[in-house]
Motif scaffolding. Structure first.
Motif, PDB file in Angstrom:
ATOM      1  N   GLU A 113      73.853  32.868  37.736  1.00  0.00           N
ATOM      2  CA  GLU A 113      73.503  32.993  39.074  1.00  0.00           C
ATOM      3  C   GLU A 113      72.603  34.420  39.115  1.00  0.00           C
ATOM      4  O   GLU A 113      72.226  34.949  38.274  1.00  0.00           O
ATOM      5  CB  GLU A 113      74.737  33.437  39.911  1.00  0.00           C
ATOM      6  N   ASN A 114      72.269  34.800  40.336  1.00  0.00           N
ATOM      7  CA  ASN A 114      71.381  35.985  40.606  1.00  0.00           C
ATOM      8  C   ASN A 114      69.997  35.866  40.172  1.00  0.00           C
ATOM      9  O   ASN A 114      69.517  37.085  39.828  1.00  0.00           O
ATOM     10  CB  ASN A 114      72.326  37.089  40.258  1.00  0.00           C
ATOM     11  N   LEU A 115      69.305  34.560  39.836  1.00  0.00           N
ATOM     12  CA  LEU A 115      68.081  34.739  39.346  1.00  0.00           C
ATOM     13  C   LEU A 115      66.920  35.182  40.297  1.00  0.00           C
ATOM     14  O   LEU A 115      67.009  34.588  41.317  1.00  0.00           O
ATOM     15  CB  LEU A 115      67.961  33.232  38.961  1.00  0.00           C
ATOM     16  N   ILE A 116      66.236  36.038  40.003  1.00  0.00           N
ATOM     17  CA  ILE A 116      65.298  36.509  40.715  1.00  0.00           C
ATOM     18  C   ILE A 116      63.814  36.473  39.927  1.00  0.00           C
ATOM     19  O   ILE A 116      63.791  36.551  38.904  1.00  0.00           O
ATOM     20  CB  ILE A 116      65.359  38.193  40.737  1.00  0.00           C
ATOM     21  N   GLU A 117      62.855  36.180  41.009  1.00  0.00           N
ATOM     22  CA  GLU A 117      61.445  35.584  40.247  1.00  0.00           C
ATOM     23  C   GLU A 117      60.430  36.229  41.396  1.00  0.00           C
ATOM     24  O   GLU A 117      60.605  36.000  42.658  1.00  0.00           O
ATOM     25  CB  GLU A 117      61.220  34.407  39.963  1.00  0.00           C
ATOM     26  N   HIS A 118      59.357  36.724  40.867  1.00  0.00           N
ATOM     27  CA  HIS A 118      58.054  37.068  41.679  1.00  0.00           C
ATOM     28  C   HIS A 118      57.565  35.774  42.216  1.00  0.00           C
ATOM     29  O   HIS A 118      57.448  34.573  41.263  1.00  0.00           O
ATOM     30  CB  HIS A 118      57.315  37.812  41.090  1.00  0.00           C
ATOM     31  N   ARG A 119      57.197  35.513  43.503  1.00  0.00           N
ATOM     32  CA  ARG A 119      56.498  34.294  43.984  1.00  0.00           C
ATOM     33  C   ARG A 119      55.098  34.600  44.359  1.00  0.00           C
ATOM     34  O   ARG A 119      54.777  35.293  45.387  1.00  0.00           O
ATOM     35  CB  ARG A 119      56.952  33.505  45.362  1.00  0.00           C
ATOM     36  N   GLY A 120      53.990  34.332  43.684  1.00  0.00           N
ATOM     37  CA  GLY A 120      52.838  34.815  43.823  1.00  0.00           C
ATOM     38  C   GLY A 120      51.633  33.737  44.415  1.00  0.00           C
ATOM     39  O   GLY A 120      52.135  32.560  44.320  1.00  0.00           O
ATOM     40  N   LEU A 121      50.886  34.202  45.062  1.00  0.00           N
ATOM     41  CA  LEU A 121      49.828  33.230  45.638  1.00  0.00           C
ATOM     42  C   LEU A 121      48.276  33.676  45.151  1.00  0.00           C
ATOM     43  O   LEU A 121      48.064  34.998  45.168  1.00  0.00           O
ATOM     44  CB  LEU A 121      49.936  33.549  47.191  1.00  0.00           C
ATOM     45  N   ILE A 122      47.880  32.759  44.838  1.00  0.00           N
ATOM     46  CA  ILE A 122      46.193  32.915  44.394  1.00  0.00           C
ATOM     47  C   ILE A 122      45.551  32.949  45.749  1.00  0.00           C
ATOM     48  O   ILE A 122      45.552  32.068  46.509  1.00  0.00           O
ATOM     49  CB  ILE A 122      45.722  32.100  43.598  1.00  0.00           C
ATOM     50  N   VAL A 123      44.661  34.145  46.007  1.00  0.00           N
ATOM     51  CA  VAL A 123      43.556  34.030  47.227  1.00  0.00           C
ATOM     52  C   VAL A 123      42.350  34.199  46.204  1.00  0.00           C
ATOM     53  O   VAL A 123      42.222  35.005  45.516  1.00  0.00           O
ATOM     54  CB  VAL A 123      43.815  35.208  47.980  1.00  0.00           C
ATOM     55  N   GLN A 124      41.413  33.452  46.682  1.00  0.00           N
ATOM     56  CA  GLN A 124      40.186  33.022  46.119  1.00  0.00           C
ATOM     57  C   GLN A 124      38.923  32.962  46.948  1.00  0.00           C
ATOM     58  O   GLN A 124      39.048  32.458  48.076  1.00  0.00           O
ATOM     59  CB  GLN A 124      40.226  31.970  45.078  1.00  0.00           C
ATOM     60  N   TRP A 125      37.835  33.494  46.361  1.00  0.00           N
ATOM     61  CA  TRP A 125      36.639  33.784  47.309  1.00  0.00           C
ATOM     62  C   TRP A 125      35.381  33.105  46.525  1.00  0.00           C
ATOM     63  O   TRP A 125      35.473  33.388  45.206  1.00  0.00           O
ATOM     64  CB  TRP A 125      36.421  35.126  47.780  1.00  0.00           C
ATOM     65  N   LYS A 126      34.520  32.528  47.084  1.00  0.00           N
ATOM     66  CA  LYS A 126      33.270  32.162  46.815  1.00  0.00           C
ATOM     67  C   LYS A 126      32.247  33.422  47.156  1.00  0.00           C
ATOM     68  O   LYS A 126      32.276  34.061  47.991  1.00  0.00           O
ATOM     69  CB  LYS A 126      32.725  30.962  47.321  1.00  0.00           C
ATOM     70  N   LEU A 127      31.450  33.893  46.093  1.00  0.00           N
ATOM     71  CA  LEU A 127      30.475  34.867  46.344  1.00  0.00           C
ATOM     72  C   LEU A 127      29.284  34.445  46.450  1.00  0.00           C
ATOM     73  O   LEU A 127      28.733  33.539  46.166  1.00  0.00           O
ATOM     74  CB  LEU A 127      30.613  35.807  44.860  1.00  0.00           C
ATOM     75  N   LYS A 128      28.365  35.393  47.392  1.00  0.00           N
ATOM     76  CA  LYS A 128      27.383  35.210  47.815  1.00  0.00           C
ATOM     77  C   LYS A 128      26.019  35.474  46.629  1.00  0.00           C
ATOM     78  O   LYS A 128      25.068  34.619  46.400  1.00  0.00           O
ATOM     79  CB  LYS A 128      26.771  36.509  48.792  1.00  0.00           C
ATOM     80  N   ARG A 129      26.493  36.273  45.554  1.00  0.00           N
ATOM     81  CA  ARG A 129      25.506  36.488  44.323  1.00  0.00           C
ATOM     82  C   ARG A 129      26.383  36.377  43.111  1.00  0.00           C
ATOM     83  O   ARG A 129      27.543  36.388  42.946  1.00  0.00           O
ATOM     84  CB  ARG A 129      25.253  38.068  44.436  1.00  0.00           C
ATOM     85  N   ASP A 130      25.591  35.905  42.161  1.00  0.00           N
ATOM     86  CA  ASP A 130      26.204  35.600  40.778  1.00  0.00           C
ATOM     87  C   ASP A 130      26.598  37.026  40.007  1.00  0.00           C
ATOM     88  O   ASP A 130      26.055  37.150  38.976  1.00  0.00           O
ATOM     89  CB  ASP A 130      24.967  34.779  39.992  1.00  0.00           C
ATOM     90  N   MET A 131      27.652  37.537  40.708  1.00  0.00           N
ATOM     91  CA  MET A 131      28.260  38.529  39.783  1.00  0.00           C
ATOM     92  C   MET A 131      29.640  38.687  39.178  1.00  0.00           C
ATOM     93  O   MET A 131      30.016  39.298  38.464  1.00  0.00           O
ATOM     94  CB  MET A 131      28.476  39.961  41.010  1.00  0.00           C
ATOM     95  N   SER A 132      30.010  37.336  39.186  1.00  0.00           N
ATOM     96  CA  SER A 132      31.354  37.087  38.675  1.00  0.00           C
ATOM     97  C   SER A 132      31.261  36.612  37.083  1.00  0.00           C
ATOM     98  O   SER A 132      30.245  36.437  36.536  1.00  0.00           O
ATOM     99  CB  SER A 132      31.997  35.696  39.137  1.00  0.00           C
ATOM    100  N   GLN A 133      32.502  36.517  36.295  1.00  0.00           N
ATOM    101  CA  GLN A 133      32.612  36.346  35.251  1.00  0.00           C
ATOM    102  C   GLN A 133      32.377  34.740  34.684  1.00  0.00           C
ATOM    103  O   GLN A 133      32.609  34.186  33.605  1.00  0.00           O
ATOM    104  CB  GLN A 133      33.780  36.863  34.335  1.00  0.00           C
ATOM    105  N   ASN A 134      32.525  33.922  35.882  1.00  0.00           N
ATOM    106  CA  ASN A 134      32.505  32.528  35.512  1.00  0.00           C
ATOM    107  C   ASN A 134      31.519  31.943  34.609  1.00  0.00           C
ATOM    108  O   ASN A 134      31.867  31.063  33.800  1.00  0.00           O
ATOM    109  CB  ASN A 134      32.330  31.734  36.935  1.00  0.00           C
ATOM    110  N   LYS A 135      30.556  32.282  34.734  1.00  0.00           N
ATOM    111  CA  LYS A 135      29.284  31.821  33.787  1.00  0.00           C
ATOM    112  C   LYS A 135      29.753  32.236  32.200  1.00  0.00           C
ATOM    113  O   LYS A 135      29.045  31.642  31.462  1.00  0.00           O
ATOM    114  CB  LYS A 135      27.961  32.197  34.052  1.00  0.00           C
ATOM    115  N   GLU A 136      30.394  32.981  32.065  1.00  0.00           N
ATOM    116  CA  GLU A 136      30.834  33.654  30.689  1.00  0.00           C
ATOM    117  C   GLU A 136      31.750  32.726  30.173  1.00  0.00           C
ATOM    118  O   GLU A 136      32.011  32.863  29.033  1.00  0.00           O
ATOM    119  CB  GLU A 136      31.230  35.066  30.578  1.00  0.00           C
TER     120      GLU A 136
END
Length: 539
Positions: free
Chosen positions: A289-312
């Motif tokens: 009993e007493n199990l505790i966990e973080h509930r996370g939410l991913i918030v994501q954005w598209k960028l105007k300029r190619d500054m992200s690491q996606n291309k890597e």
């Protein structure tokens, strides 16, 4: 095998620290038992190889939840490491200590042994931190902790947006001041390689003749003579055997596996055990009993300029990144899962931060179940309230030791948790609206503008949310008689049995649990050795 002073069941963060500390005395014989294999998988050492390891069932325990409203009516899977080093061999490598107030709060419901005045020195003793020694930070311990080396203009803008929110930029976000912060986060990485608990604590100890390490050996149950633990029954290569102990058995299976070991051993709710044909050794209704966990939410954005690491992480640049890693142990493949973080208040009037945001300069492709990055430039964060008050449970449904126990997360059951979840997302959106970051963002793509009201934000958590892999509490430590474990980590109602891992934490320290687990295990070793000395003097 007989004659061990201590049998440690589970070679994760806690188990490796205890093996390191207890076997330092050559007169103490220690047996460390791990259900999984040795940590030789080539992608364990490579920090960004964690996605490959997390997809390999040989190295994981996969626990499935009962579907419920807070998981969108679906079954959710929480995985844990099944390998030397445990989850520290498959995690995101962020090193977050938690704040003094977290441990002082734990001490209030347990004992003074767990207050920050003891945990701070434990951190200092176990760390070899790149930033050097200070009041609580260590520079000569076994665990190598480093700072990020890959920094870019997008990361600078993300930090600047935090400063615009009024959050202090800190060189060490673990500074023990109970305050808000934004900055680069320490990682358990050294010279481009993961520093798991096995690497840091077990490797140096394995040369000791008084330490026996068994892998691919599953602990089924603790064996008792009356109410005294005398060893463990294990399943190894399909054969059952008993490993004897004349001292103590220490269960270190983590919040998901330790209650299962206790239940198979006859410690738990009598009705649950009797339904599975397990003889009751000691009735303890709070096991699982007493199990505790973080509930996370991913918030994501598209960028105007190619500054992200996606291309890597695609095409010829991915090959370049991999080559750079193997040649120089540097670059994107040498980075932790997240290398920026922020800690903030979700609403006015709180005395300390109650939410954590992990910040990334890349964005996931959700159509590929986050196994790839998007083809356009993007960024994301994962955000979660730090101190959830909702409580779930985890229990075995079979006596099979290789079957992962199922659980009920019971996220957002309390008004406090729902308010913090909504507030966290609103603060994240305000952060994304700060200069200079706002000028780089084209649009929020996850969960998106359709999730704007309080009810819609909570629906986004249900539908798109993720566990934090920070579960605690299922073998709660406390000074009250109902707690599973007493303040010295001994299991109530029996003798010669302890639990030391995240399962005993009555609350989640503010952040990721790897660091706090190591520090609490280091502190537990102090208590175990002190109790051993007391017994020796009495004899």
């Amino acid at each position: 095998m007989e004659g061990f002073d201590y049998i440690i069941a589970g070679a994760g963060a806690a188990g490796c620290v205890l093996a390191h500390r207890l076997s330092a005395d050559p007169a103490i014989r220690v047996c460390l038992i791990e259900a999984g294999p040795r940590d030789t998988h080539p992608f364990i050492a490579m920090p960004k190889g964690l996605a490959k390891v997390m997809a390999d069932p040989k190295h994981l325990w996969a626990h499935a939840s009962t579907p419920e409203a807070s998981t969108g009516g679906a079954s959710e899977t929480w995985v844990r490491g099944r390998v030397l080093g445990g989850s520290s061999s498959v995690n995101g490598m962020m090193y977050v200590r938690g704040q003094p107030a977290d441990f002082d709060a734990i001490a209030e419901v347990t004992s003074d042994d767990w207050a920050w005045k003891h945990i701070g020195p434990a951190y200092a003793a176990l760390e070899s931190h790149e930033l050097g020694a200070d009041e609580t930070r260590g520079a000569a311990g076994p665990l190598k902790v480093s700072m990020p080396t890959l920094k870019d203009a997008l990361s600078d803008a993300q930090i600047a947006a935090g400063e615009a929110m009024g959050w202090p930029r800190k060189a060490d976000v673990n500074a023990p001041d109970n305050g808000e912060a934004v900055g680069y986060t320490p990682r358990t990485i050294h010279k481009g390689k993961r520093q798991s608990a096995a690497t840091a604590f077990l490797r140096p100890a394995e040369a000791r003749s008084n330490l026996t390490v068994l892998t691919e050996c599953t602990v089924d149950r603790v064996v008792f003579a009356g109410k005294r633990a005398t060893g463990v029954e294990v399943l190894r290569r399909g054969v059952r055997e008993v490993i004897g102990c004349h001292g103590e058995v220490i269960v270190c299976g983590g919040a998901m596996a330790s209650p299962a070991i206790l239940e198979r051993s006859g410690i738990g709710d009598p009705a649950r055990l009797e339904a599975l044909g397990i003889p009751v050794v000691h009735a303890s209704a709070e096991v699982g009993e007493n199990l505790i966990e973080h509930r996370g939410l991913i918030v994501q954005w598209k960028l105007k300029r190619d500054m992200s690491q996606n291309k890597e992480f695609k095409g010829w640049r991915l090959l370049r990144s991999v080559l750079r890693y193997y040649l120089a142990k540097d670059g994107p493949m040498a980075a932790a899962a997240y290398e920026l973080g922020a800690w903030f208040r979700t609403r006015p009037g709180l005395n300390r931060p109650d939410a954590q945001m992990l910040i990334a300069p890349f964005s996931f492709d959700f159509a590929k179940n986050r196994q790839d990055v998007e083809r356009h430039p993007g960024m994301h964060v994962v955000v979660y309230p730090l101190r959830p008050t909702s409580r779930g449970s985890i229990h075995i449904a079979t006596r099979d030791p290789d079957a992962a126990a199922s659980f009920q997360p019971n996220y957002r059951a309390t008004p406090e948790d729902r308010a913090a979840m909504v507030g966290a997302v609103r603060v994240v959106r305000a952060w994304a609206g700060q200069r200079p970051l706002a000028a780089l963002i084209e649009a929020e793509t996850m969960p998106g503008p359709d999730f704007a009201s309080d009810a819609e934000i909570l629906a986004a958590y249900d539908r798109f949310g993720t566990c934090g892999y920070h579960a605690v509490g299922s073998c709660r430590m406390g000074k009250d008689a109902e707690s599973v474990v007493d303040p010295r980590t001994s299991v109530r109602g029996v003798e010669g049995l302890r639990v030391v891992d995240t399962s005993i934490m009555p609350a989640i320290p503010a952040g990721n649990t790897q660091g706090p687990t190591m520090a609490m295990a280091w502190r537990a070793a102090d208590l175990i050795l002190a109790d051993r000395e007391t017994l020796a003097q009495a004899a």
